[in-house]
Design a protein around this motif. Structure first.
Motif, PDB file in Angstrom:
ATOM      1  N   ARG A 151       0.825  -1.213   0.000  1.00  0.00           N
ATOM      2  CA  ARG A 151       0.000   0.000   0.000  1.00  0.00           C
ATOM      3  C   ARG A 151       0.856   1.260   0.000  1.00  0.00           C
ATOM      4  N   LEU A 152       2.009   1.183   0.675  1.00  0.00           N
ATOM      5  CA  LEU A 152       2.914   2.331   0.680  1.00  0.00           C
ATOM      6  C   LEU A 152       3.427   2.593  -0.731  1.00  0.00           C
ATOM      7  N   HIS A 154       1.903   1.771  -3.529  1.00  0.00           N
ATOM      8  CA  HIS A 154       0.790   2.360  -4.267  1.00  0.00           C
ATOM      9  C   HIS A 154       0.720   3.856  -4.015  1.00  0.00           C
ATOM     10  N   LEU A 155       0.846   4.224  -2.738  1.00  0.00           N
ATOM     11  CA  LEU A 155       0.765   5.634  -2.363  1.00  0.00           C
ATOM     12  C   LEU A 155       1.855   6.435  -3.074  1.00  0.00           C
ATOM     13  N   ILE A 156       3.071   5.891  -3.121  1.00  0.00           N
ATOM     14  CA  ILE A 156       4.173   6.589  -3.787  1.00  0.00           C
ATOM     15  C   ILE A 156       3.876   6.720  -5.277  1.00  0.00           C
ATOM     16  N   PHE A 158       0.994   6.733  -6.816  1.00  0.00           N
ATOM     17  CA  PHE A 158      -0.070   7.717  -7.037  1.00  0.00           C
ATOM     18  C   PHE A 158       0.460   9.128  -6.904  1.00  0.00           C
ATOM     19  N   LYS A 159       1.266   9.324  -5.896  1.00  0.00           N
ATOM     20  CA  LYS A 159       1.777  10.661  -5.652  1.00  0.00           C
ATOM     21  C   LYS A 159       2.632  11.119  -6.832  1.00  0.00           C
ATOM     22  N   LEU A 213     -10.943   5.852  -8.975  1.00  0.00           N
ATOM     23  CA  LEU A 213     -11.320   4.578  -8.346  1.00  0.00           C
ATOM     24  C   LEU A 213     -12.303   3.819  -9.229  1.00  0.00           C
ATOM     25  N   PHE A 221      -9.225  -3.745 -10.563  1.00  0.00           N
ATOM     26  CA  PHE A 221      -8.176  -3.484  -9.581  1.00  0.00           C
ATOM     27  C   PHE A 221      -8.504  -4.130  -8.238  1.00  0.00           C
ATOM     28  N   GLY A 223      -5.797  -4.274  -5.803  1.00  0.00           N
ATOM     29  CA  GLY A 223      -4.766  -3.830  -4.881  1.00  0.00           C
ATOM     30  C   GLY A 223      -3.444  -4.552  -5.058  1.00  0.00           C
TER      31      GLY A 223
ATOM     32  N   ILE B  24       3.423   4.792  10.442  1.00  0.00           N
ATOM     33  CA  ILE B  24       3.148   4.451   9.042  1.00  0.00           C
ATOM     34  C   ILE B  24       2.367   3.150   8.979  1.00  0.00           C
ATOM     35  N   LEU B  28      -1.242   2.756   7.315  1.00  0.00           N
ATOM     36  CA  LEU B  28      -1.479   1.879   6.164  1.00  0.00           C
ATOM     37  C   LEU B  28      -2.587   0.882   6.479  1.00  0.00           C
ATOM     38  N   MET B  31      -5.959   2.247   5.962  1.00  0.00           N
ATOM     39  CA  MET B  31      -6.190   2.770   4.611  1.00  0.00           C
ATOM     40  C   MET B  31      -6.501   1.588   3.699  1.00  0.00           C
ATOM     41  N   PRO B  32      -7.773   1.204   3.585  1.00  0.00           N
ATOM     42  CA  PRO B  32      -8.103   0.063   2.724  1.00  0.00           C
ATOM     43  C   PRO B  32      -7.816   0.394   1.258  1.00  0.00           C
ATOM     44  N   MET B  33      -7.723  -0.646   0.437  1.00  0.00           N
ATOM     45  CA  MET B  33      -7.411  -0.478  -0.980  1.00  0.00           C
ATOM     46  C   MET B  33      -8.312   0.554  -1.656  1.00  0.00           C
ATOM     47  N   GLU B  34      -9.608   0.547  -1.264  1.00  0.00           N
ATOM     48  CA  GLU B  34     -10.582   1.474  -1.841  1.00  0.00           C
ATOM     49  C   GLU B  34     -10.157   2.936  -1.675  1.00  0.00           C
ATOM     50  N   ILE B  36      -7.026   4.078  -1.512  1.00  0.00           N
ATOM     51  CA  ILE B  36      -5.691   4.425  -1.990  1.00  0.00           C
ATOM     52  C   ILE B  36      -5.715   5.546  -3.033  1.00  0.00           C
ATOM     53  N   GLY B  40      -3.791   8.919  -2.341  1.00  0.00           N
ATOM     54  CA  GLY B  40      -2.706   9.288  -3.243  1.00  0.00           C
ATOM     55  C   GLY B  40      -2.885  10.675  -3.836  1.00  0.00           C
ATOM     56  N   PRO B  79       1.502   7.883   6.640  1.00  0.00           N
ATOM     57  CA  PRO B  79       2.218   7.454   5.442  1.00  0.00           C
ATOM     58  C   PRO B  79       2.262   8.537   4.352  1.00  0.00           C
ATOM     59  N   ALA B  80       1.185   9.322   4.233  1.00  0.00           N
ATOM     60  CA  ALA B  80       1.162  10.345   3.175  1.00  0.00           C
ATOM     61  C   ALA B  80       2.278  11.368   3.378  1.00  0.00           C
ATOM     62  N   LEU B  81       2.445  11.836   4.629  1.00  0.00           N
ATOM     63  CA  LEU B  81       3.471  12.842   4.877  1.00  0.00           C
ATOM     64  C   LEU B  81       4.866  12.224   4.820  1.00  0.00           C
ATOM     65  N   PHE B  82       4.974  10.942   5.206  1.00  0.00           N
ATOM     66  CA  PHE B  82       6.265  10.258   5.069  1.00  0.00           C
ATOM     67  C   PHE B  82       6.686  10.212   3.598  1.00  0.00           C
ATOM     68  N   VAL B  83       5.743   9.856   2.721  1.00  0.00           N
ATOM     69  CA  VAL B  83       6.074   9.782   1.299  1.00  0.00           C
ATOM     70  C   VAL B  83       6.502  11.163   0.782  1.00  0.00           C
TER      71      VAL B  83
END
Lengths: 263, 207
Positions: A151-152, A154-156, A158-159, A213, A221, A223, B24, B28, B31-34, B36, B40, B79-83
């Protein structure tokens, strides 16, 4: 960073992708930069730290980074920490080296400030040389293959994908504000306008993410991350690791010898 | 305010990294897949917002908006701010690598705290009341961040205590500006799209 042209791509680097550093496996580059940072932060003697800084500088040259631009970034960072460093000589107890406006500056404090500056610059140069030359999505994939949570990653991803688009949207909204005669100043109006601008961007971002989404669900999708897993470490990766390991061992030996002879 | 490599003592660095990993991880898991895509795109927005410079007196500061991030993202702000810090450290060279954990905690822990304290007030208020909660949260987050930065410095050595005090004083104008901007942003969002403050709310925590 407001002076960056919106079309340039926020995370893109100006480095030419030539030479041997871009051919190194991204995992090797990440681990090396991390290990180098830990090693440098753990050192405290001037000799090893100067050697580390020189090594980082050599890597910057080898990475074909534009030297002027890179050093300007380093100088920007240095300007952030200069105030903190400037207080150290006067707040660390020890043998006075000189006095400024009647305040004694201790030798220990000056040494401490200088080591921090050396460490910060060495780590930053090495990170610029090894990491800033990575393509953003390569960084995400390398982290995934080093075991970062799905998930991390994915977050990266997306960002990375949306940062440029949103930066361009920000510039469009600022242009629209300028067209209506908005000039930033120290006024309540300025801060409220910036607040509305940020609020508007967040609302649009949430609405955009709802459409994303739906589009992703439509394509099934669930995940899972799909990352091609076929690339192995090449001979030059292994050669680089051996060389870096040898240099690190040398640095540690030097540091330990200095500490032993000092105690 | 970023702390650079080399200034902090090893116990502070390791403690910060451990706390960051824990935060983090919690973020995470909640934060379910839905969620993300929303996490993001919203965190990309906060990244862009942190590049915005606003005038302060004769100079300017860049926004942090960790309070607003906590109000919108809740635990996912961690996690968002870490990224965001990771990308800054990697691509801009700002921040540093060994201090990544400490810097993440300094920014994200206040964000999550503000999310817990002020989000409920926003959700049940009119836009005007929500703006007050937002301003409170925006200011509080900066105050807590400067306390965390000062604490990390002070714990690393007594010689840093004057620098730590300097950090606290220097953040007062930033705190006021972030309060005003967060308040205005919350006012607009509560009027136009109040879902912004419930998208990462209690309902998703078990999802």
């Amino acid at each position: 960073m407001g002076d960056l042209a919106p079309a340039a791509g926020l995370l893109d680097t100006p480095a030419r992708r030539s030479g041997w550093i871009p051919r190194l496996d991204p995992r090797v580059r990440l681990v090396t930069a991390g290990a180098f940072a830990v090693l440098v932060v753990a050192c405290s003697a001037f000799g090893p730290l100067l050697a580390a800084l020189a090594g980082a500088g050599a890597m910057m040259v080898a990475a074909h980074l534009p030297i002027g631009r890179t050093l300007r970034r380093v100088a920007t960072m240095d300007s952030f920490i200069v105030f903190m460093l400037a207080t150290l000589p006067f707040t660390t107890p020890g043998a006075p080296l000189f006095t400024l406006f009647g305040l004694p500056a201790s030798q220990e404090g000056v040494v401490h400030a200088a080591t921090i500056a050396l460490k910060a610059n060495a780590v930053m140069l090495m990170a610029m040389a090894l990491l800033s030359t990575l393509a953003p999505d390569t960084l995400a994939r390398a982290l995934a293959r080093l075991g970062a949570p799905e998930r991390l990653v994915h977050l990266i991803l997306f960002k990375i994908r949306y940062v440029d688009m949103l930066h361009q949207e920000y510039h469009r909204l600022r242009t629209a504000m300028r067209a209506r005669g908005f000039k930033p100043a120290n006024t309540r109006h300025t801060y409220v306008s910036f607040g509305y601008l940020i609020g508007m961007m967040l609302i649009r971002a949430l609405e955009r993410s709802e459409r994303i989404l739906k589009a992703m669900k439509c394509r099934g999708f669930t995940g899972r991350l799909f990352i091609e897993d076929d690339s192995r470490l090449g001979a030059h990766d292994i050669a680089f690791c051996i060389l870096a390991g040898a240099l690190a061992t040398g640095l540690v030996t030097w540091e330990v010898m200095i500490r032993v002879s000092a105690s | 305010m970023h702390i650079v490599d080399g200034a902090l003592s090893p116990p502070v660095l390791i403690g910060g990294a451990a706390l960051a990993v824990a935060g983090i991880g919690i973020g995470l898991r909640r934060m379910p897949m839905e969620k993300i895509p929303a996490a993001g795109v919203l965190s990309a927005t906060f990244f862009v917002a942190s590049l915005v410079h606003v005038p302060v007196g004769p100079s300017s500061v860049h926004l942090i908006l960790n309070g607003l991030a906590g109000l919108v993202l809740g635990w996912a702000a961690f996690p968002a701010l870490f990224v965001a810090l990771l990308l800054q450290a990697v691509f801009f060279g700002f921040g540093g690598l060994t201090v990544l954990g400490v810097n993440t905690v300094d920014i994200a822990l206040p964000a999550v705290t503000v999310g817990m304290l002020c989000r409920a007030g926003i959700v049940r208020s009119s836009p005007r009341g929500a703006a007050i909660w937002g301003a409170l949260g925006g200011g509080l987050a900066i105050a807590l961040t400067s306390v965390c930065v000062a604490l990390a410095l002070a714990l690393s050595g007594e010689a840093f205590i004057p620098a730590a005090k300097l950090v606290l004083v220097a953040h007062i104008p930033v705190m006021l500006i972030e309060a005003a901007i967060t308040g205005a942003a919350v006012y607009l969002a509560q009027r136009v799209k109040p879902e912004l403050f419930t998208a990462f709310g209690a309902s998703t925590e078990h999802g």
